[in-house]
Design a protein around this motif. Structure first.
Motif, short mmCIF file in Angstrom:
data_model
loop_
_atom_site.label_atom_id
_atom_site.label_comp_id
_atom_site.label_asym_id
_atom_site.label_seq_id
_atom_site.Cartn_x
_atom_site.Cartn_y
_atom_site.Cartn_z
N VAL A 1 3.77 -1.30 3.57
CA VAL A 1 3.38 0.07 3.28
C VAL A 1 4.60 0.95 3.03
O VAL A 1 5.64 0.79 3.70
CB VAL A 1 2.58 0.68 4.46
N THR A 2 4.46 1.87 2.08
CA THR A 2 5.40 2.98 1.95
C THR A 2 4.63 4.25 2.29
O THR A 2 3.65 4.59 1.61
CB THR A 2 5.97 3.09 0.53
N LEU A 3 5.05 4.93 3.35
CA LEU A 3 4.38 6.14 3.82
C LEU A 3 5.15 7.36 3.32
O LEU A 3 6.33 7.54 3.66
CB LEU A 3 4.30 6.14 5.34
N HIS A 4 4.49 8.19 2.54
CA HIS A 4 5.09 9.43 2.03
C HIS A 4 4.54 10.62 2.83
O HIS A 4 3.34 10.86 2.85
CB HIS A 4 4.75 9.62 0.55
N TYR A 5 5.46 11.32 3.49
CA TYR A 5 5.08 12.51 4.26
C TYR A 5 5.59 13.74 3.53
O TYR A 5 6.79 13.88 3.29
CB TYR A 5 5.67 12.44 5.67
N THR B 1 9.75 1.07 14.71
CA THR B 1 9.36 -0.16 15.40
C THR B 1 8.50 -1.09 14.53
O THR B 1 8.11 -2.16 14.98
CB THR B 1 8.58 0.18 16.68
N ILE B 2 8.21 -0.67 13.31
CA ILE B 2 7.33 -1.45 12.43
C ILE B 2 8.10 -1.77 11.15
O ILE B 2 8.31 -0.91 10.29
CB ILE B 2 6.03 -0.67 12.09
N ASP B 3 8.51 -2.99 11.00
CA ASP B 3 9.36 -3.40 9.88
C ASP B 3 8.68 -3.26 8.53
O ASP B 3 9.33 -2.98 7.52
CB ASP B 3 9.82 -4.86 10.06
N ASN B 4 7.37 -3.46 8.49
CA ASN B 4 6.65 -3.47 7.21
C ASN B 4 6.39 -2.08 6.64
O ASN B 4 5.92 -1.96 5.50
CB ASN B 4 5.31 -4.19 7.36
N ILE B 5 6.67 -1.04 7.41
CA ILE B 5 6.36 0.31 6.96
C ILE B 5 7.64 1.10 6.71
O ILE B 5 8.49 1.23 7.59
CB ILE B 5 5.47 1.05 7.98
N PRO C 1 -3.06 0.03 -3.85
CA PRO C 1 -4.00 1.01 -3.31
C PRO C 1 -3.28 2.20 -2.69
O PRO C 1 -2.17 2.06 -2.18
CB PRO C 1 -4.77 0.22 -2.24
N ILE C 2 -3.92 3.37 -2.77
CA ILE C 2 -3.35 4.60 -2.21
C ILE C 2 -4.32 5.15 -1.17
O ILE C 2 -5.51 5.33 -1.45
CB ILE C 2 -3.11 5.65 -3.31
N TRP C 3 -3.78 5.44 0.01
CA TRP C 3 -4.55 6.09 1.08
C TRP C 3 -3.99 7.49 1.23
O TRP C 3 -2.82 7.67 1.56
CB TRP C 3 -4.46 5.29 2.37
N GLN D 1 0.82 -1.19 0.00
CA GLN D 1 0.00 0.00 0.00
C GLN D 1 0.87 1.25 0.00
O GLN D 1 2.00 1.24 0.50
CB GLN D 1 -0.92 0.02 1.24
N LEU D 2 0.30 2.34 -0.53
CA LEU D 2 0.93 3.65 -0.46
C LEU D 2 0.09 4.53 0.44
O LEU D 2 -1.12 4.65 0.25
CB LEU D 2 1.03 4.27 -1.86
N TRP D 3 0.71 5.12 1.45
CA TRP D 3 0.06 6.10 2.31
C TRP D 3 0.69 7.45 2.01
O TRP D 3 1.92 7.59 2.02
CB TRP D 3 0.23 5.76 3.78
#
Length: 433
Positions: free
Chosen positions: A343-347, A367-371, A398-400, A314-316
């Motif tokens: 997840v890849t979180l883009h800020y 602390t979250i390996d998947n993100i 999917p994009i959130w 997922q993309l956040w």
């Protein structure tokens, strides 16, 4: 949302069509007849959309999931209003066409009119209907005019409940008496009763009354870039899902304001809101809200929640104050980081000074390996475009998204160019009007 909008119009049209089938066989269907029928069908459809507006205005909980959140309900509320007013204006213009039409088409003699006990109110109903058109046009203009002050708009917007009762009076009195023994009469009655019930709830300030929690302010923290974080204790009966929002009522805010919850639910009644100064009452919030102040919170609302069971990456995407639901999501995953999806979180922020949540996001994602966290500062590396965002991702990613509407439109446009399904784009709408 589109299904409900179109469905309301189609049902109105079908109900009106049935009334035509029930007319006597010897009915003279000349141009004057069809003018009257156009007045009827536009009036019925406008009234149906008005009733839908009133239903959505009371924020019914049972409609949240089908419509995918209160933000979508407000968007539907806005478009139903535009359609209702547009049809109402057409209804009125067709009525005014009499003086022009009579110059070109001879009108036959009117048949005898059956006595109807509501006829004594016809004059008042016509006059009120005309003024209602003017009022609705003015309401539409100030709603679409974004520079009109929000606090003043809310005060005027509240009068719509009383306005609807005027429309009910107009519609019931001027509807043909034979309708009340037909399906169209039943339809009008249901719309009248449902809308009037909702209007009364709104007039007496009972919207969301069952979802109100009283509490106290526990902390107020001023962050950079005009952001204030307020933590409230609402008691242990309060519960929310990460990504939801609520309406806050405090003397410093005047009217209720909706804000996204930026904390996970730890079942202790504490809830944190991150509020950015955007004008109106929020600008002086830090100096007005004090620890120990009483506060009323209505909610929670919203269905902005990621798919935790998804096997697809997922993309956040978080921009500005839109980072708040993602912080709540990350806090909720701290106790069970293994449940996090890939997840890849883009800020996104303009610069390091405005990226006030960068360090908190780094701490939460460590602390979250998947993100994986990616921080974008537009002044250094340019804006995050759809091409950059989608690069190296699968077609079904999917994009959130939570951020400015212009940014959302740019990403959706890029998705379309890349042949991506827009159903994969999930976002919240910040606009209440």
């Amino acid at each position: 949302m589109k299904k409900l909008m179109w469905g309301t119009g189609v049902v109105s049209l079908l109900i009106w069509g049935i009334s035509l089938l029930l007319l006597p066989e010897n009915t003279n269907m000349d141009i004057w007849f069809w003018r009257k029928q156009l007045i009827y069908v536009t009036g019925v459809a406008s009234f149906a959309y008005m009733s839908l507006i009133m239903l959505l205005a009371i924020r019914p909980k049972w409609l949240e999931n089908p419509l995918n959140g209160l933000d979508k309900m407000y968007r539907l509320h806005k478009w139903a209003g535009i359609w209702a007013i547009s049809l109402g204006v057409v209804h009125y213009l067709i009525k005014l066409s009499k003086d022009i039409l009579i110059l070109y088409v001879e009108r036959g003699a009117k048949g005898p009119r059956e006595d109807w006990f509501l006829d004594i109110f016809r004059g008042a109903a016509k006059d009120l209907g005309e003024w209602a058109v003017y009022f609705s046009i003015a309401m539409l203009v100030i709603t679409l005019w974004k520079k009109f002050p929000y606090d003043k708009w809310r005060i005027i917007h509240k009068s719509l409940s009383a306005f609807f009762l005027v429309i009910v009076f107009h519609g019931v009195v001027l509807s043909p008496s034979e309708w009340w023994l037909q399906p169209i009469g039943m339809f009008m009655a249901v719309c009248s009763l449902l809308g009037s019930y909702c209007a009364v709830i709104a007039i007496f300030g009972r919207i969301g009354a069952q979802r109100r929690f009283s509490g106290k302010v526990e902390s107020v923290e001023q962050l950079a870039n005009g952001i204030v974080e307020i933590t409230c204790n609402l008691g242990k009966n309060w519960h929310h899902t990460q990504g939801q929002f609520a309406f806050i009522k405090h003397t410093a805010l005047g009217e209720q304001h909706p804000f996204t919850i930026s904390s996970a639910d730890k079942h202790d009644g504490r809830v944190r809101f991150a509020i950015k100064s955007l004008g109106d009452d929020t600008t002086l919030l830090y100096h007005s809200v004090k620890v120990g102040d009483k506060v009323e919170v209505e909610g929670p609302y919203g269905c902005f929640s990621y798919n935790e069971n998804s096997q697809t990456e997922q993309l956040w995407v978080a921009a500005g104050i839109g980072v708040t639901p993602f912080i709540a999501w990350l806090e909720g995953l701290q106790e069970q980081p293994e449940k996090a999806p890939k997840v890849t979180l883009h800020y996104c922020a303009n610069n390091e000074q405005e990226g006030v949540y960068a360090k908190r996001l780094q701490a939460l994602t460590e602390t979250i390996d998947n993100i994986t966290l990616v921080i974008h500062y537009s002044e250094q590396e340019g804006y995050l475009t759809a091409d950059k965002l989608l690069q190296g991702t699968a077609q079904n990613t999917p994009i959130w998204f939570c951020g400015p509407s212009g940014f959302a439109k740019a990403i959706k446009t890029g998705m379309q160019k890349a042949g991506r399904d827009l159903a994969l784009f999930h976002n919240e709408y910040f606009e209440i009007r």
